[in-house]
Design a protein around this motif. Sequence first.
Motif, mmCIF file in Angstrom:
data_model
loop_
_atom_site.group_PDB
_atom_site.id
_atom_site.type_symbol
_atom_site.label_atom_id
_atom_site.label_comp_id
_atom_site.label_asym_id
_atom_site.label_seq_id
_atom_site.Cartn_x
_atom_site.Cartn_y
_atom_site.Cartn_z
ATOM 1 N N SER A 125 0.831 -1.196 0.000
ATOM 2 C CA SER A 125 0.000 0.000 0.000
ATOM 3 C C SER A 125 0.869 1.251 0.000
ATOM 4 C CB SER A 125 -0.928 0.028 1.229
ATOM 5 O OG SER A 125 -2.135 -0.630 0.980
ATOM 6 N N VAL A 126 0.340 2.312 -0.610
ATOM 7 C CA VAL A 126 1.096 3.569 -0.653
ATOM 8 C C VAL A 126 1.179 4.216 0.725
ATOM 9 C CG1 VAL A 126 0.528 4.001 -3.063
ATOM 10 C CG2 VAL A 126 -1.000 4.838 -1.270
ATOM 11 N N ASP A 127 0.342 3.792 1.670
ATOM 12 C CA ASP A 127 0.300 4.432 2.981
ATOM 13 C C ASP A 127 0.851 3.548 4.092
ATOM 14 O OD1 ASP A 127 -1.688 2.573 2.898
ATOM 15 O OD2 ASP A 127 -3.281 3.885 3.662
ATOM 16 N N ALA A 128 1.712 2.572 3.743
ATOM 17 C CA ALA A 128 2.268 1.678 4.774
ATOM 18 C C ALA A 128 3.708 1.337 4.423
ATOM 19 C CB ALA A 128 1.432 0.407 4.885
ATOM 20 N N GLU A 129 4.513 1.059 5.444
ATOM 21 C CA GLU A 129 5.925 0.735 5.229
ATOM 22 C C GLU A 129 6.322 -0.573 5.899
ATOM 23 O OE1 GLU A 129 7.464 3.657 8.853
ATOM 24 O OE2 GLU A 129 8.179 3.957 6.833
ATOM 25 N N VAL A 130 5.359 -1.335 6.403
ATOM 26 C CA VAL A 130 5.633 -2.604 7.056
ATOM 27 C C VAL A 130 5.799 -3.684 5.988
ATOM 28 C CG1 VAL A 130 4.762 -4.307 8.694
ATOM 29 C CG2 VAL A 130 4.252 -1.884 9.028
ATOM 30 N N THR A 131 6.894 -4.448 6.055
ATOM 31 C CA THR A 131 7.103 -5.508 5.080
ATOM 32 C C THR A 131 6.071 -6.614 5.280
ATOM 33 O OG1 THR A 131 8.607 -6.823 6.433
ATOM 34 C CG2 THR A 131 9.576 -5.030 5.108
ATOM 35 N N ARG A 132 5.947 -7.491 4.274
ATOM 36 C CA ARG A 132 4.992 -8.599 4.399
ATOM 37 C C ARG A 132 5.365 -9.498 5.581
ATOM 38 N NH1 ARG A 132 3.351 -10.807 -1.652
ATOM 39 N NH2 ARG A 132 2.778 -8.782 -2.557
ATOM 40 N N ALA A 133 6.638 -9.814 5.722
ATOM 41 C CA ALA A 133 7.067 -10.675 6.828
ATOM 42 C C ALA A 133 6.814 -10.014 8.175
ATOM 43 C CB ALA A 133 8.544 -11.029 6.678
ATOM 44 N N GLU A 134 7.065 -8.707 8.270
ATOM 45 C CA GLU A 134 6.797 -7.996 9.524
ATOM 46 C C GLU A 134 5.306 -7.998 9.843
ATOM 47 O OE1 GLU A 134 10.476 -4.754 9.480
ATOM 48 O OE2 GLU A 134 8.572 -4.287 8.497
ATOM 49 N N ARG A 135 4.467 -7.842 8.811
ATOM 50 C CA ARG A 135 3.031 -7.859 9.060
ATOM 51 C C ARG A 135 2.587 -9.218 9.586
ATOM 52 N NH1 ARG A 135 0.946 -4.850 10.922
ATOM 53 N NH2 ARG A 135 0.867 -3.177 9.371
ATOM 54 N N VAL A 136 3.076 -10.289 8.995
ATOM 55 C CA VAL A 136 2.726 -11.623 9.478
ATOM 56 C C VAL A 136 3.203 -11.801 10.918
ATOM 57 C CG1 VAL A 136 3.143 -14.095 9.190
ATOM 58 C CG2 VAL A 136 2.699 -12.656 7.183
#
Length: 210
Positions: A125-136
């Motif tokens: 998303s243009v409004d987020a900086e969390v990587t996919r692994a960090e989100r999981v």
Amino acid sequence: YLQVSVMAAQLTGGAGPGPVKLQVLGFDPSPWQGKLAGVFGDDSNQLPYGVALVELIDRDGISEPLALEPGDYQVVVSRGPRYSVFRQLISVGAGQTTRVDAQLAQVIATDGFVFGDFHVHSIDSVDAEVTRAERVATYLAEGVDFFTPSDHDIRVDFTGTLDQMDVTDLIGTAPSSEATTFDYGHFNSWPVTVDPEAIGGGMVDWGGAA
């Protein structure tokens, strides 16, 4: 240094002691003067006043030795709203490792229910900086069972990330998206089919960039 070990009691599903979230709260009398980190040019990455450290502990329930300034702290270990919260006051000395044994227990029975989040943003998303692994990892530490990555105008599938992290037995997902129209509002949908050859994985190209 601080090292935390987590023991699980009364947990269902055989998930083991982790993953959990570890927070270390300090008692510095000086007010925090930093700015909140974000995606709008602010890279200070400061933590809120009082929060000295945040770490996510993997399923084995044992943290690495974590560096802390000598002083007094409160250790908080949690795993989302279905589980108890562990708290302990500690003192960390210079050149020493303080060890904490934390124990969590499931306090709300949720058999037959799924603990999920259906509006989720990450690096796509243009409004987020969390990587996919960090989100999981953050969702695992909160005890979430299922989520849909509803990123703005892009269809995203986290299956590969779950496979790489070897956590498919702990959390599930479905390809999802958030249609972000200019005039009619925003709409989440799941599951969706991802087309890797199309802009946004197959989303409507509202801006006409194609």
